[in-house]
Write a protein that holds these residues in place. Structure first.
Motif, PDB file in Angstrom:
ATOM      1  N   LYS A   1       9.873   5.266  12.886  1.00 10.62           N
ATOM      2  CA  LYS A   1      10.520   4.633  11.737  1.00 10.62           C
ATOM      3  C   LYS A   1       9.821   5.005  10.429  1.00 10.62           C
ATOM      4  O   LYS A   1      10.126   4.430   9.376  1.00 10.62           O
ATOM      5  N   SER A   2       8.868   5.939  10.513  1.00 12.16           N
ATOM      6  CA  SER A   2       8.117   6.429   9.335  1.00 12.16           C
ATOM      7  C   SER A   2       7.368   5.323   8.611  1.00 12.16           C
ATOM      8  O   SER A   2       7.176   5.377   7.388  1.00 12.16           O
ATOM      9  N   GLU A   3       6.922   4.316   9.362  1.00 11.46           N
ATOM     10  CA  GLU A   3       6.174   3.225   8.727  1.00 11.46           C
ATOM     11  C   GLU A   3       4.833   3.702   8.179  1.00 11.46           C
ATOM     12  O   GLU A   3       4.259   3.047   7.303  1.00 11.46           O
ATOM     13  N   GLN A   4       4.350   4.843   8.658  1.00 13.44           N
ATOM     14  CA  GLN A   4       3.093   5.396   8.144  1.00 13.44           C
ATOM     15  C   GLN A   4       3.241   5.905   6.711  1.00 13.44           C
ATOM     16  O   GLN A   4       2.239   6.194   6.045  1.00 13.44           O
ATOM     17  N   GLN A   5       4.496   6.018   6.249  1.00 13.88           N
ATOM     18  CA  GLN A   5       4.741   6.461   4.874  1.00 13.88           C
ATOM     19  C   GLN A   5       5.097   5.290   3.950  1.00 13.88           C
ATOM     20  O   GLN A   5       5.434   5.508   2.789  1.00 13.88           O
ATOM     21  N   SER A   6       5.012   4.086   4.458  1.00 15.60           N
ATOM     22  CA  SER A   6       5.309   2.915   3.633  1.00 15.60           C
ATOM     23  C   SER A   6       4.215   2.733   2.582  1.00 15.60           C
ATOM     24  O   SER A   6       3.061   3.137   2.773  1.00 15.60           O
TER      25      SER A   6
ATOM     26  N   ASN B   1      -4.289   3.877   3.923  1.00 11.66           N
ATOM     27  CA  ASN B   1      -4.630   5.236   4.344  1.00 11.66           C
ATOM     28  C   ASN B   1      -3.743   6.233   3.596  1.00 11.66           C
ATOM     29  O   ASN B   1      -2.627   6.514   4.029  1.00 11.66           O
ATOM     30  N   PRO B   2      -4.221   6.764   2.480  1.00 12.50           N
ATOM     31  CA  PRO B   2      -3.409   7.671   1.666  1.00 12.50           C
ATOM     32  C   PRO B   2      -2.957   8.936   2.402  1.00 12.50           C
ATOM     33  O   PRO B   2      -1.998   9.583   1.972  1.00 12.50           O
ATOM     34  N   GLN B   3      -3.616   9.270   3.529  1.00 11.88           N
ATOM     35  CA  GLN B   3      -3.197  10.440   4.295  1.00 11.88           C
ATOM     36  C   GLN B   3      -1.863  10.211   5.001  1.00 11.88           C
ATOM     37  O   GLN B   3      -1.193  11.166   5.390  1.00 11.88           O
ATOM     38  N   GLY B   4      -1.509   8.951   5.207  1.00 11.60           N
ATOM     39  CA  GLY B   4      -0.243   8.644   5.849  1.00 11.60           C
ATOM     40  C   GLY B   4      -0.163   9.094   7.287  1.00 11.60           C
ATOM     41  O   GLY B   4       0.907   9.468   7.774  1.00 11.60           O
ATOM     42  N   LEU B   5      -1.279   9.040   7.968  1.00 12.52           N
ATOM     43  CA  LEU B   5      -1.346   9.453   9.367  1.00 12.52           C
ATOM     44  C   LEU B   5      -1.970   8.338  10.199  1.00 12.52           C
ATOM     45  O   LEU B   5      -2.584   7.419   9.670  1.00 12.52           O
ATOM     46  N   LEU B   6      -1.814   8.460  11.495  1.00 11.68           N
ATOM     47  CA  LEU B   6      -2.472   7.543  12.429  1.00 11.68           C
ATOM     48  C   LEU B   6      -3.490   8.321  13.244  1.00 11.68           C
ATOM     49  O   LEU B   6      -3.307   9.511  13.491  1.00 11.68           O
TER      50      LEU B   6
END
Length: 209
Positions: free
Chosen positions: A35-40, A47-52
Motif C-alpha cells: 500500500k506504499s505506506e513507507q512513502q507516507s 525514515n527519510p529513505q522510505g525503506l524498511l
C-alpha cells in the motif's frame, strides 16, 4: 524500541530474527509495502529513505538492516552473532554481504515493481529474473559453506544465518529449486527449528495476509 516492519520484507525479517536471538524487548509496527505506506509523510518523517526496516531507539531512528544488525551487536553483546577471531568475523560478514549486497538489491520489491510497471515485464519474466539472481548468488554461497558446521560459520547462528534464512524463504516463494543447494537448505531447516527464527517468520507476523 520499535521496529518498523513488513511481514514479507526480507530485510525486516533479518532484524526480527536478531532481536529474538538476543532477546531484546521490542515492539513491531507494521508498514504495508504493497500500500506504499513507507512513502507516507508520517513514515518519511521517521525514515527519510522510505525503506524498511527502521529501528526507533532512544537515540533516534536507524535504517538499513545491516547497520541495524551491527548496532544491535555492539549495544547488546549478549548472544553474540558476530563472533570468533578477526578471520571468522570476516567470513560471517562475507556471507552477509553476498546476500545483502549481491542478491537482495536486484530482487527487492521496488526493483520488481519497476520491471513490471516501467518496463512492462510480465510476471513470468519477472519471476525468471528473480530466480536467476538468487541462483547465481546461491551457487557461490553453497561453495563458501563448510558442511562440517551446523550453521553458516560455526555451530551456532551468526549474522550470516540471520541474512540467509529470509533469502531462502523468498527463494522458495519464487520456486527456486533448493535441491541444488543442499548445504544452504540444511542450514535453513536447522535454523527454523529455533524459536527465534520461528517467531520471526513472515507467516507468524500479525500483519501477515
Amino acid at each position: 524500541m520499535k521496529l518498523y516492519t513488513y511481514f514479507r520484507s526480507s530485510a525486516a525479517y533479518r532484524v526480527r530474527i536478531a532481536l529474538n536471538l538476543k532477546e531484546i524487548e521490542h515492539e513491531l509496527v507494521a508498514v504495508n509495502l504493497l500500500k506504499s505506506e513507507q512513502q507516507s509523510a508520517e513514515y518519511l518523517d521517521k525514515n527519510p529513505q522510505g525503506l524498511l526496516p527502521a529501528l526507533e531507539t532512544n537515540q533516534g531512528v536507524l535504517a538499513q538492516s545491516m547497520a541495524i544488525l551491527e548496532y544491535l551487536e555492539e549495544t547488546y553483546p549478549q548472544t553474540p552473532l558476530l563472533f570468533g577471531d578477526a578471520w571468522q568475523k570476516a567470513q560471517i560478514r562475507n556471507l552477509c554481504y553476498a546476500i545483502a549486497c549481491d542478491i537482495h538489491p536486484v530482487d527487492n520489491l521496488r526493483v520488481l515493481k519497476y520491471l513490471s510497471t516501467e518496463l512492462g515485464i510480465d510476471d513470468e519474466a519477472k519471476n525468471a529474473w528473480y530466480r536467476y539472481w538468487v541462483e547465481v548468488g546461491f551457487e557461490k554461497i553453497e561453495l563458501l559453506l563448510d558442511a562440517k558446521y551446523e550453521y553458516c560459520v560455526g555451530d551456532k547462528p551468526s549474522l550470516a544465518d540471520v541474512c540467509l534464512v529470509p533469502q531462502v524463504f523468498n527463494a522458495l516463494r519464487f520456486n527456486v529449486d533448493m535441491t541444488a543447494y543442499p548445504k544452504i537448505a540444511a542450514i535453513y531447516e536447522r535454523c527454523n527449528q529455533l524459536d527465534a527464527f520461528i517467531n520471526a517468520a513472515p507467516q507468524n507476523q500479525a500483519d501477515a495476509t
